[in-house]
Design a protein around this motif. Structure first.
Motif, mmCIF file in Angstrom:
data_model
loop_
_atom_site.group_PDB
_atom_site.id
_atom_site.type_symbol
_atom_site.label_atom_id
_atom_site.label_comp_id
_atom_site.label_asym_id
_atom_site.label_seq_id
_atom_site.Cartn_x
_atom_site.Cartn_y
_atom_site.Cartn_z
ATOM 1 N N ASP A 144 0.906 -1.232 0.182
ATOM 2 C CA ASP A 144 0.030 0.054 0.043
ATOM 3 C C ASP A 144 0.867 1.099 0.159
ATOM 4 N N GLY A 196 -1.113 -2.668 -3.467
ATOM 5 C CA GLY A 196 -2.520 -2.289 -2.477
ATOM 6 C C GLY A 196 -2.214 -3.686 -1.306
ATOM 7 N N ARG A 197 -2.589 -3.394 -0.138
ATOM 8 C CA ARG A 197 -2.619 -4.258 0.828
ATOM 9 C C ARG A 197 -3.484 -5.645 0.782
ATOM 10 N N ARG A 199 -6.720 -8.298 -2.767
ATOM 11 C CA ARG A 199 -5.817 -6.960 -2.423
ATOM 12 C C ARG A 199 -6.755 -5.735 -2.633
ATOM 13 N N GLU A 204 -7.246 -2.347 -4.133
ATOM 14 C CA GLU A 204 -6.587 -1.421 -4.751
ATOM 15 C C GLU A 204 -6.229 0.080 -4.061
ATOM 16 N N LEU A 205 -5.439 0.813 -4.449
ATOM 17 C CA LEU A 205 -5.239 2.175 -3.934
ATOM 18 C C LEU A 205 -6.504 3.112 -4.228
ATOM 19 N N GLU A 239 -0.290 4.500 1.850
ATOM 20 C CA GLU A 239 -1.370 5.388 1.371
ATOM 21 C C GLU A 239 -2.292 5.779 2.976
#
Lengths: 95, 95, 95, 95, 95, 95, 95
Positions: free
Chosen positions: F7, F45-46, F53, F55-56, F86
């Protein structure tokens, strides 16, 4: 009546100076010492991340031992109680 | 009888000064030293977030070693016990 | 026999002064230094929140390196061991 | 061969004094400064609570930058390495 | 109207100096002392990791006891309130 | 090219002394002050505990404000960047 | 326009010295005092471990009270704002 919330339990303290009927006596050592109590009321249990509630393991009238410095004292209708989380209870005393 | 709650275990201490039948002897070093005990009673296990209970790995009569400063001492019906969480137990001693 | 609980591992220390067969030598710097050991016994693994057990990545006889200050020393049947959590193990030494 | 466990990575340090082929130079400021390395081996990844393993994002031979004080130094078969967790890696250097 | 967010509750303090109708009196001891209040408004509950909201156990008009140092004081339209999280509430007072 | 992991986000700092086109000016007060930046690259992303995952929320070229002391400075191919998580980003600046 | 990320909220401060239309006045006591604000923009919500986003409970134009020391001040296009997490908001003020 005191209705504890979540995983809380209302207990009546059983003084450790008097030798109780269940025979628990606290040793004199440097380690943390537990205290004895009698369960007066139990909460509905904590809620898991899947939405289930976990019923408490202790029931009203159980004799228990708990961590000495745990809980909050309450005086209610002339009687003194202690409100604990179930996780502060170490064991139930059986016969 | 002491009935431990959750993932707790009641043990009887096996003094480390006496060389025990299983032969465990503690080394004299600066590191944290474990102690030996015998399991007297086990709890019903901790509850996972999906509602399952995880049965304990140790059973009554198991010889175990545990972290030295773990647990709470209790004297009950004339005997001394220690109440630990299973996570404070390092290993079971087998033959 | 020592049967470690959960994600714990019993290892035999491989002294860092002697140059081992696998050739690991610790550098002299200010950073945390690992130590070498040989796996003697492994636990059944930690339990996930869905009830599964995660088998350990290390196996008996693996040569490993681990964080220097991790673990608890135990002398058992005349031998010295160290009980670690798998998370204290950095890497397995292969050939 | 060093086989890192879980989400760990073995890297070879790329000294920041020498201007590397990928052109990374560390600025002189008060903020935490990263270091450059080359990935030598990657672990199998961390295990999620649903039992899945998450494959690492970095691969062998990737040029990476990582937090300066992260990791454990190891000298193995004459070479010096650093063992990091993937979470200590900030970015992969591309062309 | 004050509409508390999440697992928060708006209460009206019931001063412990006055002996209340439900008869709670705080003992004078060294332990943490609870206070009594009356629930004025409740939040929609906290959100679990599965997306469910957990309805609060307390309802408007409940008499409750709560941890003494919990909460934030608010004066609104001439009245004084306290905003707590439900986890700071120890028990509901029944008749 | 810098490819941030998880992230993380690579940004180019927009100096707060110069009044930027988007018109952000930092007030002079005792509170923590944010800084402005432009997103240069975003991670994948985390990973959630169910294996997905996330997405940011930010994209390349977004103008953002972030916590002043967050992140790690990197000089790469002659340019200076900051690598943030993020969660250190407060808001995207729109028109 | 300021578009807050995740569970963040952009608010305009309502100074507590001026008696506001909704009539909130802060009491002068030793406890933590909240402040009043008006919601200008809300984020998309935090992501749960099952991948769902939790929509915020507050909406644009809501009058709210929040923890006094929470948030980050931002001056944007001549106006001053505060960026908070929703968890720092105590209650919505209704009529």
């Amino acid at each position: 009546m005191l209705k504890p919330l979540g995983d809380r339990v209302v207990i009546e303290l059983v003084e450790s100076e008097e030798k109780t009927s269940s025979g628990i006596v606290l040793p004199d050592s440097a380690k943390e010492k537990p205290q004895e109590g009698k369960v007066i009321a139990v909460g509905t249990g904590r809620v898991l991340e899947n939405g289930e509630r976990v019923e408490l393991e202790v029931s009203v009238d159980d004799r228990i031992i708990f961590s000495k410095y745990a809980g909050t004292e309450v005086k209610y209708q002339g009687n003194e109680y202690l409100i604990l989380r179930e996780s502060d209870i170490l064991a139930i005393l059986g016969e």
